[in-house]
Design a protein around this motif. Structure first.
Motif, PDB file in Angstrom:
ATOM      1  N   ILE A  56      98.588 -90.680  39.742  1.00 37.72           N
ATOM      2  CA  ILE A  56      98.751 -92.074  40.131  1.00 37.72           C
ATOM      3  C   ILE A  56      99.976 -92.631  39.421  1.00 37.72           C
ATOM      4  N   ASN A  57     100.961 -93.068  40.202  1.00 38.71           N
ATOM      5  CA  ASN A  57     102.219 -93.586  39.641  1.00 38.71           C
ATOM      6  C   ASN A  57     102.845 -92.602  38.655  1.00 38.71           C
TER       7      ASN A  57
ATOM      8  N   GLN B 235     101.423 -90.405  36.787  1.00 40.38           N
ATOM      9  CA  GLN B 235     100.606 -90.033  35.636  1.00 40.38           C
ATOM     10  C   GLN B 235      99.417 -89.183  36.078  1.00 40.38           C
TER      11      GLN B 235
ATOM     12  N   ASN C 223      98.334-103.743  42.749  1.00 40.37           N
ATOM     13  CA  ASN C 223      99.553-102.972  42.507  1.00 40.37           C
ATOM     14  C   ASN C 223     100.213-102.764  43.862  1.00 40.37           C
TER      15      ASN C 223
ATOM     16  N   ALA D 185     102.073 -98.692  44.647  1.00 34.45           N
ATOM     17  CA  ALA D 185     101.557 -97.533  43.921  1.00 34.45           C
ATOM     18  C   ALA D 185     102.021 -96.240  44.583  1.00 34.45           C
ATOM     19  N   ARG D 186     102.096 -95.177  43.793  1.00 37.09           N
ATOM     20  CA  ARG D 186     102.441 -93.841  44.283  1.00 37.09           C
ATOM     21  C   ARG D 186     101.274 -92.894  43.972  1.00 37.09           C
TER      22      ARG D 186
ATOM     23  N   GLU E 263     103.856 -86.301  47.468  1.00 37.97           N
ATOM     24  CA  GLU E 263     103.715 -87.684  47.006  1.00 37.97           C
ATOM     25  C   GLU E 263     103.741 -88.670  48.163  1.00 37.97           C
TER      26      GLU E 263
ATOM     27  N   GLN F 150     104.149 -92.630  48.975  1.00 38.47           N
ATOM     28  CA  GLN F 150     104.777 -93.770  48.305  1.00 38.47           C
ATOM     29  C   GLN F 150     104.365 -95.095  48.951  1.00 38.47           C
ATOM     30  N   ASP F 151     104.601 -96.178  48.203  1.00 39.50           N
ATOM     31  CA  ASP F 151     104.374 -97.552  48.693  1.00 39.50           C
ATOM     32  C   ASP F 151     102.940 -97.767  49.180  1.00 39.50           C
TER      33      ASP F 151
END
Length: 533
Positions: free
Chosen positions: A124-125, A127, A187, A190-191, A279, A281-282
């Motif tokens: 997540i983002n 991490q 958020n 978020a990614r 991944e 995104q957005d």
């Protein structure tokens, strides 16, 4: 002195105002606010009411639990997850062994080294949620004989509640997942990344290479350069149908929901582990509003039937090149033959015989054309002597000679060129046929207990078949009509050596096909020569 008096005066005035306001409220001396008139009430009723705010879903207090192993047992595989993040620790294929050695363990798609990079992990983002968050799991192990089953892992990281619901199916290697993310604070960008990891699964064959692979809008991409993948890695963005790690026979892939803009990243770690991530995104995480993401995973063999039924064009992972339209029916025919012969080596021999029968007229025409060219050699030599200083005249006279005797100078090569796509297609078909992995023809070298053609997907360990193949090519050249040009004869006699060196490390199944083809060609040439005499 004057400044001190000024300050004291200001403080007394402020205290007096505050005191008077408090005393007035206590005594009820502050006048009430005027009530709206009937006209004002009607105007307020006609005014549009503001849109109600989206309901905020209350997030229950998260209570983590102690991490433990979670086992999933299906007819096709044995998987071990860790409840702390739902990451894979092991994934053993029940129908495939690591090697042909008796007692060899099941092939593990997630080796202990690969498990260190958390396959099927969620970031997540940027991490890693498996070690940056807290997790809980209150389910049990899965023993699936038919139908479907689901496991749900729940976690929390940086104020984001995470729910991972993974569905397993008894009849396929495809796993479906729904990720639900809920953020109390919100958020807006978020990614979310899905990770994969594996050690080199390419085995012993030089023609089975490990690669980073992805399908970008229907176009298959591969990167096999280990040096570049270790130093710089690979990255691609756009509408990615699927992405991951694969060899000729096995595949670990992430299949994001179609229509999304995604980024694929991959590299080889210093420890030699192949690591990849897809991944998204957005991702908009409005405060208290759950966001649902759907994806799928494939970890297993590249079985054609199962991949055909998989979403996101996953069947494109079996790449048979430009002659796929020929390779697919040849592979189906080969599988059909093996079905009633029970031996892949015999199936290859039978397919070779069938192909030879189909091309028999062309091969016969080729041999006859070479015989005709042989008869014209004396006249061709005379013309070469006569017009040795006039190439244009020589070319014109040679064409007239061919026309007079009805000889096509390309007649000997054209049938071979026509058969070339079939050979290339069969080469690709055999190279990508998972059934050929560990498929035996003659298991032991006759008279010994040494494993010989016990695996048609790798080279002959004693180089017997490629050497015999080279010998049959020499015999073919000896039976073929001699070329008039001595230089051409030398080149043709070198060809068997070139082919033997080229085939020395080829998978035994391909060498077997070429060897059988040569033997059948020798029989055909001998018969044609006998008929001509």
């Amino acid at each position: 002195m004057d400044n001190r008096r000024l300050i004291i005066s200001v403080v007394l005035c402020i205290a007096l105002l505050i005191g008077w306001q408090t005393f007035s409220e206590y005594m009820g001396w502050i006048p009430e606010q005027p009530q709206p008139t009937a006209t004002e009430e009607q105007a307020q009723a006609e005014a549009p009411a503001p849109a109600p705010a989206a309901p905020v879903v209350p997030v229950a207090k998260f209570v983590p639990s102690e991490g433990r192993e979670v086992h999933v047992n299906t007819p096709l595989y044995e998987a071990v997850f860790h409840s702390g993040g739902g990451v894979l620790q092991s994934f053993k294929l029940k129908n495939y062994n690591a090697s042909i050695t008796p007692g060899s363990p099941l092939l593990n798609m997630v080796s202990p080294a690969a498990a260190t990079v958390a396959p099927m992990g969620l970031l997540i983002n940027g991490q890693p949620s498996w070690n940056m968050g807290q997790w809980s799991f209150d389910g049990s192990d899965v023993n699936l004989e038919s139908g479907d089953a689901m496991l749900t892992f729940t976690g929390e990281m940086n104020g984001i509640r995470i729910s991972r619901a993974i569905t397993f199916h008894a009849d396929t290697y495809l796993m479906d997942e729904k990720v639900t993310l809920t953020s109390a604070a919100g958020n807006p960008a978020a990614r979310v990344s899905y990770s994969l990891g594996a050690t080199d699964m390419s085995g012993k064959s030089n023609y089975d290479t490990m690669s980073m692979a992805w399908d970008l809008k229907g176009s298959l991409k591969r990167d096999t350069d280990k040096e570049d993948l270790t130093k710089e890695g690979v990255m691609s963005s756009g509408e990615i149908y699927w992405a991951g790690l694969m060899t000729n026979y096995f595949l670990s892939a992430v299949l994001p929901e179609m229509g999304q803009n995604t980024v694929f990243k991959g590299r080889i770690t210093e420890g030699g582990v192949w690591r990849a991530a897809v991944e998204l995104q957005d991702i908009n995480l409005a405060a208290g509003q759950p966001a649902e993401l759907k994806t799928s995973w494939w970890i297993g063999p590249k079985s054609r039937d199962l991949l055909d039924a998989a979403p996101n064009s996953l069947k494109s992972s079996i790449d048979m090149g430009i002659f796929t339209f020929l390779a697919v029916p040849l592979l189906k025919l080969l599988t059909f033959f093996e079905g009633f012969l029970g031996n892949w080596g015999l199936a290859i021999i039978l397919l070779t015989i069938l192909i030879k029968i189909v091309f028999w007229p062309l091969s016969r025409k080729s041999f006859k054309s070479m015989e005709q060219m042989k008869k014209l050699q004396p006249m061709m030599k005379q013309l070469q002597e006569k017009y040795k200083n006039d190439k244009e005249a020589l070319s014109r006279e040679m064409m007239q000679l061919y026309k007079t005797y009805g000889v096509n100078p390309m007649g000997g090569c054209l049938p071979i060129l026509i058969q070339l796509p079939v050979f290339v297609a069969l080469y690709q078909a055999l190279l990508n046929c998972i059934e050929l992995r560990h498929a035996s023809f003659i298991t032991y070298l006759p008279g010994t207990d040494l494993l010989w053609l016990a695996d048609l997907s790798v080279k002959d360990p004693f180089y017997i078949t490629p050497l015999i193949m080279g010998a049959t090519m020499f015999l073919q050249q000896w039976l073929s009509p001699a070329m008039g040009d001595p230089q051409q004869r030398k080149i043709m006699m070198i060809m068997p050596v070139v082919f033997t060196v080229m085939f020395i490390n080829f998978p035994a199944g391909l060498v077997l096909y070429w060897l059988c083809n040569n033997i059948l060609s020798i029989i055909q040439q001998s018969w044609t020569l006998h008929k001509a005499k």
